[in-house]
Structure formats: C-alpha cells, structure tokens
Design a protein around this motif. Structure first.
Motif, PDB file in Angstrom:
ATOM      1  N   GLN A   3       1.098  22.514  45.666  1.00 17.31           N
ATOM      2  CA  GLN A   3       0.392  23.670  46.209  1.00 17.31           C
ATOM      3  C   GLN A   3       1.223  24.921  45.925  1.00 17.31           C
ATOM      4  N   LEU A   4       0.568  25.962  45.425  1.00 12.29           N
ATOM      5  CA  LEU A   4       1.226  27.222  45.103  1.00 12.29           C
ATOM      6  C   LEU A   4       0.637  28.328  45.966  1.00 12.29           C
ATOM      7  N   VAL A   5       1.506  29.116  46.570  1.00 10.41           N
ATOM      8  CA  VAL A   5       1.053  30.214  47.425  1.00 10.41           C
ATOM      9  C   VAL A   5       1.734  31.499  46.983  1.00 10.41           C
ATOM     10  N   GLU A   6       0.918  32.477  46.596  1.00  8.67           N
ATOM     11  CA  GLU A   6       1.442  33.775  46.179  1.00  8.67           C
ATOM     12  C   GLU A   6       1.508  34.724  47.376  1.00  8.67           C
ATOM     13  N   SER A   7       2.415  35.666  47.288  1.00 10.48           N
ATOM     14  CA  SER A   7       2.522  36.714  48.300  1.00 10.48           C
ATOM     15  C   SER A   7       3.129  37.948  47.652  1.00 10.48           C
ATOM     16  N   GLY A   8       3.035  39.083  48.353  1.00  5.08           N
ATOM     17  CA  GLY A   8       3.684  40.298  47.877  1.00  5.08           C
ATOM     18  C   GLY A   8       2.751  41.326  47.263  1.00  5.08           C
ATOM     19  N   GLY A   9       1.482  40.990  47.139  1.00  9.63           N
ATOM     20  CA  GLY A   9       0.549  41.946  46.586  1.00  9.63           C
ATOM     21  C   GLY A   9       0.303  43.097  47.546  1.00  9.63           C
ATOM     22  N   GLY A  10      -0.402  44.122  47.052  1.00  6.85           N
ATOM     23  CA  GLY A  10      -0.713  45.255  47.903  1.00  6.85           C
ATOM     24  C   GLY A  10      -1.178  46.447  47.097  1.00  6.85           C
ATOM     25  N   CYS A  96      -0.356  32.617  40.306  1.00  5.19           N
ATOM     26  CA  CYS A  96       0.777  31.811  39.888  1.00  5.19           C
ATOM     27  C   CYS A  96       0.228  30.477  39.384  1.00  5.19           C
ATOM     28  N   ALA A  97       0.858  29.926  38.351  1.00  9.37           N
ATOM     29  CA  ALA A  97       0.391  28.666  37.795  1.00  9.37           C
ATOM     30  C   ALA A  97       1.580  27.819  37.357  1.00  9.37           C
ATOM     31  N   GLY A  98       1.389  26.497  37.355  1.00  8.92           N
ATOM     32  CA  GLY A  98       2.459  25.591  36.960  1.00  8.92           C
ATOM     33  C   GLY A  98       1.972  24.484  36.056  1.00  8.92           C
ATOM     34  N   ARG A  99       2.869  24.004  35.191  1.00 12.02           N
ATOM     35  CA  ARG A  99       2.542  22.900  34.305  1.00 12.02           C
ATOM     36  C   ARG A  99       3.764  22.010  34.151  1.00 12.02           C
ATOM     37  N   PRO A 100       3.580  20.684  34.341  1.00 11.36           N
ATOM     38  CA  PRO A 100       4.712  19.749  34.296  1.00 11.36           C
ATOM     39  C   PRO A 100       5.039  19.272  32.892  1.00 11.36           C
ATOM     40  N   LYS A 109      -5.836  27.205  30.084  1.00 12.97           N
ATOM     41  CA  LYS A 109      -6.227  25.795  30.102  1.00 12.97           C
ATOM     42  C   LYS A 109      -5.035  24.852  30.085  1.00 12.97           C
ATOM     43  N   GLU A 110      -3.857  25.351  29.784  1.00 12.66           N
ATOM     44  CA  GLU A 110      -2.670  24.496  29.701  1.00 12.66           C
ATOM     45  C   GLU A 110      -1.941  24.351  31.034  1.00 12.66           C
ATOM     46  N   TYR A 111      -2.436  24.988  32.071  1.00  9.11           N
ATOM     47  CA  TYR A 111      -1.794  24.922  33.386  1.00  9.11           C
ATOM     48  C   TYR A 111      -2.592  24.024  34.321  1.00  9.11           C
ATOM     49  N   ASN A 112      -1.866  23.196  35.061  1.00  8.23           N
ATOM     50  CA  ASN A 112      -2.486  22.195  35.924  1.00  8.23           C
ATOM     51  C   ASN A 112      -2.677  22.676  37.358  1.00  8.23           C
ATOM     52  N   TYR A 113      -1.788  23.530  37.819  1.00  2.00           N
ATOM     53  CA  TYR A 113      -1.793  23.928  39.224  1.00  2.00           C
ATOM     54  C   TYR A 113      -1.880  25.448  39.346  1.00  2.00           C
ATOM     55  N   TRP A 114      -2.674  25.880  40.330  1.00  2.00           N
ATOM     56  CA  TRP A 114      -2.918  27.303  40.517  1.00  2.00           C
ATOM     57  C   TRP A 114      -2.833  27.682  41.989  1.00  2.00           C
ATOM     58  N   GLY A 115      -2.344  28.906  42.235  1.00  2.00           N
ATOM     59  CA  GLY A 115      -2.391  29.452  43.569  1.00  2.00           C
ATOM     60  C   GLY A 115      -3.734  30.126  43.817  1.00  2.00           C
ATOM     61  N   GLN A 116      -3.888  30.678  45.008  1.00  2.00           N
ATOM     62  CA  GLN A 116      -5.157  31.305  45.381  1.00  2.00           C
ATOM     63  C   GLN A 116      -5.237  32.754  44.940  1.00  2.00           C
ATOM     64  N   GLY A 117      -4.108  33.306  44.536  1.00  2.00           N
ATOM     65  CA  GLY A 117      -4.090  34.671  44.030  1.00  2.00           C
ATOM     66  C   GLY A 117      -3.714  35.696  45.081  1.00  2.00           C
ATOM     67  N   THR A 118      -3.162  36.804  44.626  1.00  5.30           N
ATOM     68  CA  THR A 118      -2.825  37.917  45.499  1.00  5.30           C
ATOM     69  C   THR A 118      -3.265  39.213  44.811  1.00  5.30           C
ATOM     70  N   GLN A 119      -3.885  40.101  45.579  1.00  3.66           N
ATOM     71  CA  GLN A 119      -4.448  41.322  45.011  1.00  3.66           C
ATOM     72  C   GLN A 119      -3.361  42.379  44.811  1.00  3.66           C
ATOM     73  N   VAL A 120      -3.362  42.967  43.623  1.00  3.96           N
ATOM     74  CA  VAL A 120      -2.503  44.110  43.318  1.00  3.96           C
ATOM     75  C   VAL A 120      -3.414  45.265  42.916  1.00  3.96           C
ATOM     76  N   THR A 121      -3.284  46.373  43.619  1.00  5.53           N
ATOM     77  CA  THR A 121      -4.090  47.552  43.322  1.00  5.53           C
ATOM     78  C   THR A 121      -3.165  48.737  43.066  1.00  5.53           C
ATOM     79  N   VAL A 122      -3.330  49.362  41.909  1.00  2.82           N
ATOM     80  CA  VAL A 122      -2.493  50.499  41.536  1.00  2.82           C
ATOM     81  C   VAL A 122      -3.381  51.731  41.476  1.00  2.82           C
ATOM     82  N   SER A 123      -3.080  52.701  42.311  1.00  2.73           N
ATOM     83  CA  SER A 123      -3.881  53.917  42.354  1.00  2.73           C
ATOM     84  C   SER A 123      -3.296  54.985  41.425  1.00  2.73           C
ATOM     85  N   SER A 124      -4.172  55.805  40.879  1.00  2.00           N
ATOM     86  CA  SER A 124      -3.722  56.837  39.930  1.00  2.00           C
ATOM     87  C   SER A 124      -3.374  58.132  40.644  1.00  2.00           C
TER      88      SER A 124
END
Length: 124
Positions: A3-10, A96-100, A109-124
């Motif tokens: 299980q992969l868990v991302e954090s730190g987005g914003g 985030c993704a992982g492959r053994p 397609k070459e990655y077996n495991y994936w996290g749920q994702g974290t949103q990154v928003t960059v304002s101009s």
C-alpha cells in the motif's frame, strides 16, 4: 501486497516549492524501483521521475529536469519528491508507484502498485 500513501500536496504560488512523500506499508519497498507520475484534468497520466531500489539511479522527464528531485529512505520505507520552481503547468494529481523489478521504468503500465494521489495546485 503493498500500500502506498502520498502526502504533502497543496496550493502554492508559481516559483514556490513543495515536498511530496510516499510511505509504503504491507511490505518493504527497499528492493523496489519507485516512481512519481502526475495527471492533469483531461490528460493522460504522465511520467515525472523514477529512482532505482538503491537510489543510485534516477531519471526525470524533460519538463521537470533541474527543478524536481526524487530521493528515498529505505529505512523509513518512504520516497520523496522535492519540487522547486513550480509552474502552473505542474498542477496535477501526483501519484507514487512501485515495481518489484530491477530496471527503472517510465511507462505507467510497468508499475504494479499505486497510491491514491495527492493534489498539487500551482497558482500564477
């Protein structure tokens, strides 16, 4: 199972920085090659960067080369993505993704495991 868990987005202004983390559980990923991908609205998921299990080899998409840095701490089972000089076009959900397997890969397609994702928003 990993299980992969991302954090730190914003939300950050253009030119700013963010550091994403990806923590694995269920199994150690110390022998896994790991990567970061991103997906903007209406676009396909694209490769950002990847790192070998040892950390000695890294590869980057041209669009982030020189601005983003991937690293890992196998003792903490965690992967990091330091993002500097952020641009509005970096706005996306970051995964985030992982492959053994031994070789570093850039294809989704070459990655077996994936996290749920974290949103990154960059304002101009």
């Amino acid at each position: 199972q990993v299980q992969l868990v991302e954090s730190g987005g914003g939300l950050v202004q253009a030119g700013g920085s963010l550091r994403l983390s990806c923590t694995a559980s269920g199994r150690t990923v110390g022998t896994y090659n790991m990567g970061w991908f991103r997906q903007a609205p209406g676009k396909e998921r694209e490769f950002v960067t990847a790192i070998s299990w040892s950390g000695r080899r890294t590869i980057y998409a041209d669009s982030v080369e020189g601005r983003f840095t991937i690293s890992r701490d196998n003792a903490k089972n965690t992967i990091y993505l330091q993002m500097n000089s952020l641009k509005p076009e970096d706005t996306a959900v970051y995964y985030c993704a992982g492959r053994p397997f031994q070789n570093v890969a850039t294809n989704v397609k070459e990655y077996n495991y994936w996290g749920q994702g974290t949103q990154v928003t960059v304002s101009s």
